[in-house]
Design an enzyme around this catalytic site. Structure first.
Site, mmCIF file in Angstrom:
data_model
loop_
_atom_site.group_PDB
_atom_site.id
_atom_site.type_symbol
_atom_site.label_atom_id
_atom_site.label_comp_id
_atom_site.label_asym_id
_atom_site.label_seq_id
_atom_site.Cartn_x
_atom_site.Cartn_y
_atom_site.Cartn_z
ATOM 1 N N CYS A 153 0.465 -1.331 0.070
ATOM 2 C CA CYS A 153 0.139 0.015 0.576
ATOM 3 C C CYS A 153 1.342 1.151 0.068
ATOM 4 C CB CYS A 153 -0.596 0.285 1.171
ATOM 5 S SG CYS A 153 -0.368 -0.296 2.771
ATOM 6 N N HIS A 213 -1.385 6.540 5.722
ATOM 7 C CA HIS A 213 -0.039 5.877 5.379
ATOM 8 C C HIS A 213 1.201 5.955 5.091
ATOM 9 C CE1 HIS A 213 1.043 1.480 5.808
ATOM 10 N NE2 HIS A 213 1.566 1.847 6.301
#
Length: 503
Positions: free
Chosen positions: A111, A168
């Site tokens: 990710c 993130h």
């Protein structure tokens, strides 16, 4: 002067933008645009013959490969033991019918690297995100000054920018440990914003995000208690706030699902935890996509809003049965095609023809220059991406992507070919155990690995066939040489990427 070369039909990227002088002018314009934004001056528009600037809504699913959607041929999900349930993605399938579906879009196998590519328009190794933030040599935080973001560039062009869900790409410095372990910084109500300094520094005016690499607690499967519903409700409130406003907007809906933990949703509250909850998670995210589309219609904003649906990496540990009877196993975290082959569906009723399919190659760095071109915004210098805005508008492109480049750092990895051949891969200093870099460059038929292995991928995702050098045909030999040139241009003669140290 150092430039990042990107070959497009035999020309370099800077030739694609009409030479170094053009690149320098782009840099000057970008600096002026940032000045105008920070001083409160209005955006006057720089792009020649720019179409009306669209609102942009980017919906990013967490761990969804291309095969997971009905519009890509997905029929049902299963694991190694049983069938889990049918594919139910009517809203995303409908999005494809009203817009364009990209058959071969690639990001990165996990990710943070993909999110970095999306927001910087650069290959992940340039910003250092060779793996999940803070892991395997990757930085803990994106350096937004060295790598200006899509949000910052859109903001400089007069867009109102917002994000909800998963970030993130940076540490939430100062967040109390107890808060991190309990709520991850998520307010109990979507009626307020979060105040994550790094998200703001990256160009987002408004935010409603959580801290951490994944959502640890989804909450009870009720409309009031389910945490992913909170992100949607915040997004819908943001859209409502834009009704009647003159400024266009950019909404980044970074969903935390269907990433683990796999738990029931309000649509399937009685589902068992684990893999059996997976079909319900996919259906729930599709329902959220539908809610966003309905809200845009309700507000009269749908016609001039570009809506995009994609995934941040391949599927994790779930196999999908396809319409033709084949099975596609999720490849998250691998250098198999299924590790980074994701859906990309775009719909813009005012401009994009309905029901189109694009069969060429697209990679995540291409999203930033595309969106900026459509927005009439100035792109910062040094982007690796190639805008596909002309294809969306039915115009002849100046350049097309001839290959994609995928890279991940790991201790060991599936799809890496002969394990012994990985011994020569570059190691990342300071990691225990030693971590190595795995990467490939791929066109529409051939894939060349960093260790020199060449694969015939004409039957991918079903099969990737290793072609030893001593069994080369004239075609495979030419592919090996052609793709080798690309790798050396990206990584030097040593064919090893430079991983910048975190400051």
């Amino acid at each position: 002067m150092t430039t990042n070369l990107l070959e497009t039909n035999g020309r370099t990227k800077w030739q694609y933008v009409d030479g170094v002088i053009s690149n320098r002018w782009r840099k000057v314009r970008w600096i002026i645009a940032l000045f105008l934004a920070t001083t409160g001056s209005s955006w006057i528009g720089w792009a020649d013959e720019a179409p009306p600037r669209p609102n942009i809504v980017f919906i990013l699913a967490d761990d969804v490969g291309f095969e997971q959607l009905g519009c890509y041929g997905g029929v049902s999900y299963q694991n190694s033991r049983q069938t889990l349930g049918p594919v139910k993605t009517p809203y995303v399938d409908g999005l494809a019918k009203t817009g364009i579906r990209f058959a071969h879009c690639f990001c990165e196998p996990c990710c943070s690297p993909s999110r970095a590519e999306f927001l910087t328009g650069q290959y992940n190794f340039r910003s250092g995100f060779v793996s999940i933030a803070g892991r395997y040599g990757a930085p803990g935080t994106l350096d937004e000054k060295a790598h200006p973001t899509l949000a910052a560039s859109l903001k400089a062009a007069g867009y109102v920018t917002a994000i909800t869900g998963k970030w993130h790409l940076g540490k939430w410095v100062g967040l109390d440990r107890e808060v991190q372990e309990s709520t991850q910084g998520i307010p109990p109500t979507p009626n307020v914003d979060t105040d994550f300094p790094h998200v703001k520094a990256c160009g987002f005016d408004r935010q409603f995000v959580f801290s951490g690499s994944r959502l640890e607690h989804y909450g009870p499967p009720t409309p009031e208690g389910y945490v992913p519903a909170r992100f949607e409700n915040w997004a819908l409130r943001f859209l409502e706030s834009r009704k009647g406003k003159p400024e266009p907007f950019f909404l980044y809906f970074a969903s935390p699902i269907p990433h683990v933990p796999l738990t029931p949703t309000p649509l399937s509250p009685d589902a068992q935890k684990g893999d059996l909850a997976y079909p319900g998670l996919m259906e729930y995210l599709d329902k959220q996509t539908g809610d966003i589309l309905k809200k845009l219609d309700e507000l009269g904003l749908r016609e001039n809003t570009l809506v995009i649906y994609s995934g941040d990496n391949g599927t994790c540990n779930i196999t999908t049965k396809m319409r033709d009877g084949s099975l596609v196993k999720g490849g998250k975290g691998t250098v198999l095609d299924t590790g980074s082959w994701v859906p990309l569906v775009l719909s813009w009723p005012a401009k994009i023809h309905e029901g189109s399919v694009f069969n060429g190659l697209i990679q995540y760095p291409d999203l930033m220059p595309t969106f900026l071109e459509l927005a009439g915004a100035v792109a910062p210098p040094g982007l690796d991406g190639i805008s596909f805005a002309p294809q969306l508008l039915g115009k002849k492109p100046k350049a097309t992507r001839e290959w994609v480049h995928v890279l991940i750092a790991s201790e060991k990895i599936e799809g890496a070919g002969d394990p012994e051949s990985a011994k020569g891969n570059k190691k990342i200093k300071g990691t225990k155990p030693d971590v190595k870099i795995f990467f490939f460059v791929r066109d529409d038929k051939w894939k060349l690995r960093e260790n020199g292995e060449l694969f015939d991928i004409s039957k991918s995702p079903a099969t990737e066939t290793l072609v030893p050098a001593d069994r080369d045909t004239p075609e495979s030999k030419a592919a090996r040489e052609r793709l080798g040139v690309v790798l050396r241009r990206l990584h030097g003669q040593s064919v090893a990427p430079v991983i910048p140290e975190e400051k």
